[in-house]
Design a protein around this motif. Structure first.
Motif, mmCIF file in Angstrom:
data_model
loop_
_atom_site.group_PDB
_atom_site.id
_atom_site.type_symbol
_atom_site.label_atom_id
_atom_site.label_comp_id
_atom_site.label_asym_id
_atom_site.label_seq_id
_atom_site.Cartn_x
_atom_site.Cartn_y
_atom_site.Cartn_z
ATOM 1 N N ILE A 15 0.843 -1.199 0.000
ATOM 2 C CA ILE A 15 0.000 0.000 0.000
ATOM 3 C C ILE A 15 0.877 1.247 0.000
ATOM 4 N N ALA A 16 1.948 1.224 0.790
ATOM 5 C CA ALA A 16 2.872 2.368 0.812
ATOM 6 C C ALA A 16 3.484 2.593 -0.565
ATOM 7 N N LEU A 17 3.871 1.521 -1.244
ATOM 8 C CA LEU A 17 4.443 1.654 -2.586
ATOM 9 C C LEU A 17 3.383 2.094 -3.602
ATOM 10 N N ALA A 18 2.154 1.656 -3.405
ATOM 11 C CA ALA A 18 1.067 2.072 -4.302
ATOM 12 C C ALA A 18 0.807 3.569 -4.177
ATOM 13 N N LYS A 19 0.917 4.100 -2.964
ATOM 14 C CA LYS A 19 0.732 5.545 -2.760
ATOM 15 C C LYS A 19 1.785 6.344 -3.511
ATOM 16 N N LYS A 20 2.975 5.770 -3.668
ATOM 17 C CA LYS A 20 4.095 6.461 -4.316
ATOM 18 C C LYS A 20 4.285 6.010 -5.765
ATOM 19 N N PHE A 21 3.312 5.288 -6.310
ATOM 20 C CA PHE A 21 3.461 4.743 -7.660
ATOM 21 C C PHE A 21 3.743 5.862 -8.669
#
Length: 139
Positions: A15-21
């Motif tokens: 989820i953290a990586l998805a926010k920074k996609f």
């Protein structure tokens, strides 16, 4: 089936990586700090996620991890299966009475449906919809 910290923290990473996609790599150190988790433990979880093709790593001073594909193309089920294994509710289900076997299969299928229909994009959007300044009451 019990989801362990592997599955829970793995979803936290994703989820953290998805926010920074689309913004480049994110160091696990920043995710660990933001969520008050062990960086070493997150590194252990990142390896199977990388090996499965869900994330990719970038080395160097500005390195870190990023999603290997768009958040709308990765489901919670993808992450849970990589970190927890197959989604099963009851072991030895073939030995159960037909009525019980049907129940366990329906429950398993419902869990699979929720996990497989919930994308990282959905989880990010859900988090953004939550009020930031919720009141906290103490008694």
């Amino acid at each position: 089936m019990k989801i362990t910290t592997k599955g829970r923290y793995g979803l936290t990473i994703m989820i953290a990586l998805a926010k920074k996609f689309g913004q480049g790599p994110t160091p696990l150190k920043s995710i660990a700090k933001e969520h008050q988790l062990s960086e070493l433990y997150l590194e252990q979880l990142a390896t199977p996620l990388r090996n499965s093709g869900l994330i990719k790593s970038v080395r160097g001073a500005y390195g870190g991890y990023m999603l290997a594909k768009e958040p709308k193309l990765i489901t919670a089920g993808d992450v849970i299966r990589v970190l927890e294994g197959p989604i099963t509710l009851v072991e030895g289900i073939e030995d159960e009475e037909p009525a019980q076997q049907a129940l366990w299969l329906r429950i398993r299928d419902a869990i699979k449906d929720v996990l497989d229909q919930t994308t990282l994009k959905d989880l990010v959007e859900h988090e953004l919809d939550q009020p930031k300044d919720a009141y906290m009451f103490f008694i």
